[in-house]
Design an enzyme around this catalytic site. Sequence first.
Site, PDB file in Angstrom:
ATOM      1  N   SER A  22      40.357  50.405  34.736  1.00 34.48           N
ATOM      2  CA  SER A  22      39.764  50.323  36.069  1.00 34.48           C
ATOM      3  C   SER A  22      40.015  48.938  36.680  1.00 34.48           C
ATOM      4  O   SER A  22      40.074  47.945  35.946  1.00 34.48           O
ATOM      5  CB  SER A  22      38.255  50.569  35.932  1.00 34.48           C
ATOM      6  N   PRO A  23      40.178  48.868  37.995  1.00 38.57           N
ATOM      7  CA  PRO A  23      40.391  47.551  38.610  1.00 38.57           C
ATOM      8  C   PRO A  23      39.220  46.609  38.310  1.00 38.57           C
ATOM      9  O   PRO A  23      38.058  47.013  38.429  1.00 38.57           O
ATOM     10  CB  PRO A  23      40.441  47.853  40.112  1.00 38.57           C
ATOM     11  N   CYS A  25      38.153  42.535  39.128  1.00 41.33           N
ATOM     12  CA  CYS A  25      38.384  41.198  39.669  1.00 41.33           C
ATOM     13  C   CYS A  25      38.321  40.168  38.546  1.00 41.33           C
ATOM     14  O   CYS A  25      37.388  40.201  37.738  1.00 41.33           O
ATOM     15  CB  CYS A  25      37.302  40.841  40.688  1.00 41.33           C
ATOM     16  N   ALA A  57      41.055  44.372  42.574  1.00 40.70           N
ATOM     17  CA  ALA A  57      41.072  44.444  44.033  1.00 40.70           C
ATOM     18  C   ALA A  57      42.000  43.351  44.553  1.00 40.70           C
ATOM     19  O   ALA A  57      41.773  42.171  44.285  1.00 40.70           O
ATOM     20  CB  ALA A  57      39.664  44.257  44.573  1.00 40.70           C
ATOM     21  N   GLN A  99      45.177  48.009  43.328  1.00 40.20           N
ATOM     22  CA  GLN A  99      44.104  48.417  44.224  1.00 40.20           C
ATOM     23  C   GLN A  99      44.151  47.524  45.452  1.00 40.20           C
ATOM     24  O   GLN A  99      43.946  46.305  45.345  1.00 40.20           O
ATOM     25  CB  GLN A  99      42.743  48.272  43.520  1.00 40.20           C
ATOM     26  N   TYR A 183      32.757  47.301  50.512  1.00 42.39           N
ATOM     27  CA  TYR A 183      33.808  46.512  51.170  1.00 42.39           C
ATOM     28  C   TYR A 183      34.214  47.216  52.468  1.00 42.39           C
ATOM     29  O   TYR A 183      33.620  48.228  52.842  1.00 42.39           O
ATOM     30  CB  TYR A 183      34.969  46.268  50.190  1.00 42.39           C
ATOM     31  N   ARG A 231      39.585  54.980  45.995  1.00 38.00           N
ATOM     32  CA  ARG A 231      38.278  54.807  45.327  1.00 38.00           C
ATOM     33  C   ARG A 231      37.188  54.824  46.383  1.00 38.00           C
ATOM     34  O   ARG A 231      37.255  54.082  47.365  1.00 38.00           O
ATOM     35  CB  ARG A 231      38.209  53.499  44.526  1.00 38.00           C
ATOM     36  N   ARG A 325      34.423  47.809  31.665  1.00 40.98           N
ATOM     37  CA  ARG A 325      33.893  46.852  30.685  1.00 40.98           C
ATOM     38  C   ARG A 325      34.315  47.155  29.260  1.00 40.98           C
ATOM     39  O   ARG A 325      34.567  46.240  28.475  1.00 40.98           O
ATOM     40  CB  ARG A 325      32.364  46.781  30.812  1.00 40.98           C
TER      41      ARG A 325
HETATM   42  C1  LIG Z   1      34.564  42.091  35.701  1.00 46.25           C
HETATM   43  C2  LIG Z   1      34.544  43.267  36.629  1.00 46.25           C
HETATM   44  C3  LIG Z   1      35.272  43.231  37.802  1.00 46.25           C
HETATM   45  C4  LIG Z   1      35.319  44.349  38.652  1.00 46.25           C
HETATM   46  N1  LIG Z   1      36.137  44.335  39.755  1.00 46.25           N
HETATM   47  C5  LIG Z   1      36.362  45.486  40.440  1.00 46.25           C
HETATM   48  C6  LIG Z   1      37.406  45.583  41.397  1.00 46.25           C
HETATM   49  O1  LIG Z   1      38.192  44.663  41.597  1.00 46.25           O
HETATM   50  N2  LIG Z   1      37.528  46.755  42.069  1.00 46.25           N
HETATM   51  C7  LIG Z   1      36.715  47.830  41.834  1.00 46.25           C
HETATM   52  O2  LIG Z   1      36.865  48.858  42.478  1.00 46.25           O
HETATM   53  N3  LIG Z   1      35.745  47.761  40.897  1.00 46.25           N
HETATM   54  C8  LIG Z   1      35.569  46.642  40.184  1.00 46.25           C
HETATM   55  N4  LIG Z   1      34.659  46.608  39.159  1.00 46.25           N
HETATM   56  C9  LIG Z   1      33.954  47.844  38.826  1.00 46.25           C
HETATM   57  C10 LIG Z   1      34.696  48.603  37.720  1.00 46.25           C
HETATM   58  O3  LIG Z   1      36.011  48.952  38.091  1.00 46.25           O
HETATM   59  C11 LIG Z   1      33.934  49.856  37.304  1.00 46.25           C
HETATM   60  O4  LIG Z   1      33.900  50.741  38.396  1.00 46.25           O
HETATM   61  C12 LIG Z   1      32.509  49.551  36.834  1.00 46.25           C
HETATM   62  O5  LIG Z   1      32.473  48.390  36.019  1.00 46.25           O
HETATM   63  C13 LIG Z   1      31.916  50.705  36.037  1.00 46.25           C
HETATM   64  O6  LIG Z   1      32.738  51.014  34.932  1.00 46.25           O
HETATM   65  P1  LIG Z   1      32.368  50.541  33.417  1.00 46.25           P
HETATM   66  O7  LIG Z   1      31.002  51.075  33.107  1.00 46.25           O
HETATM   67  O8  LIG Z   1      33.463  51.182  32.582  1.00 46.25           O
HETATM   68  O9  LIG Z   1      32.400  49.055  33.376  1.00 46.25           O
HETATM   69  C14 LIG Z   1      34.574  45.495  38.331  1.00 46.25           C
HETATM   70  C15 LIG Z   1      33.794  45.511  37.176  1.00 46.25           C
HETATM   71  C16 LIG Z   1      33.795  44.425  36.312  1.00 46.25           C
HETATM   72  C17 LIG Z   1      32.993  44.508  35.039  1.00 46.25           C
END
Ligand SMILES: Cc1cc2nc3c(=O)[nH]c(=O)nc-3n(C[C@H](O)[C@H](O)[C@H](O)COP(=O)(O)O)c2cc1C
Length: 376
Positions: A22-23, A25, A57, A99, A183, A231, A325
């Site tokens: 997943s994307p 940052c 992103a 993304q 966003y 997304r 994560r």
């Molecule tokens: C460090 C970090 C950075 C993230 N940056 C983005 C991002 O750039 N774009 C996005 O759509 N979601 C972002 N997310 C959300 C994740 O892509 C994901 O949707 C969210 O963490 C839930 O998934 P998980 O339970 O597997 O962590 C970020 C999450 C984390 C932990």
Amino acid sequence: MSHLFEPLTIRAVTLRNRIAVSPMCQYSCEDGLANDWHFVHLGSRAVGGAAIVFCEATAVTPEGRISPEDLGIWSDRHAEALARIVHFIHQQGSLAGIQLAHAGRKASTYRTWSPKQGAIPPAEGGWTNVLAPSAIKFQENYPQPREITRDEIHAVTQAFAAAARRAREAAFDVIEIHAAHGYLVHEFLSPFSNRRTDEFGGSFDNRARIARDTVKAVRAAWPDSQPLFMRISATDWKEGGWDPDQSAALAREVKTLGVDLMDCSSGGVIPGVSIPMGPGYQTKFAEKIRREAGILTGSVGMITDSAQADHIIRTGQADIVLLAREMLRDPYWPLRAARELGHAASWPAQYLRAAPDNSPMREPAAPNREPAKPSA
Ligand SMILES: Cc1cc2nc3c(=O)[nH]c(=O)nc-3n(C[C@H](O)[C@H](O)[C@H](O)COP(=O)(O)O)c2cc1C
């Protein structure tokens, strides 16, 4: 037989399994340029065997960054810095995803681990040109946005298109339009942040206009053979906001415009809502949208276990899973999941001595090869 490791073909592109990084940052750039951190971070997740490795992103304009340290793709230099990483991801048999994003009213803020939070002043690298559908702050300590004009909306959709062209130059395989997490595009979709009275506000049709315009602009700049994802936050988790029914309606519309897969997340447009988090808590949105809009979906959110991920695919709730994560905890999660589910995933030749017996070998990457010239 595991379903998580069944290949999936979307347009001319085949995913080797149903797992995407997943994307996420990283807030680690100078001037939006990818660097060694991104090379190692994204590269190791490709070594780990994911089908798609998504970059974080990636801002289509400088003022569309969340923080001054965000990744960007607003110039050819940015695309060149990413091309080296894309090349390595390909060498590992993964697809490279990007993304594309504009942070809207959540721009010009401190990165997550900074001791200070909220609006970052220009003296510390922030900017004042923070744009939103309406001049309403996200929350008290956030920047005061200015209402974006129609011409500026058009410029933003054109910036998405230019970014898509650069993504192609850098040989990315998949683009995801970021229309989630409060966003810019989500800010237009949600009545909580969009109070406009012109053709971009009010009715569902008007609030969804920028999403449709962005899809059209990106599709025109992105080859027909390449997948396009979007997304969304499938719900704002509050009465009167964006919700799963509107998400399904949007999915039906953007499908006809060339979106192949809806990546179903939630929340982020207003602070202070209570979200019932738990394993797979957003999967029901992917399931609903898949069923009602007849489109491929991705499920994201607290998917950590191989049997859980396999179940989501096997029971037709989603077509891919995206892990965030858990991929930070274990970049080789797909190799672990394969072992747990009894699937013989290919291991990098360099790591073969640690692999389960009879694992197929991934050819070692030629160390000094130049990035392949992307096809036209
Ligand atoms: C460090 C970090 C950075 C993230 N940056 C983005 C991002 O750039 N774009 C996005 O759509 N979601 C972002 N997310 C959300 C994740 O892509 C994901 O949707 C969210 O963490 C839930 O998934 P998980 O339970 O597997 O962590 C970020 C999450 C984390 C932990």
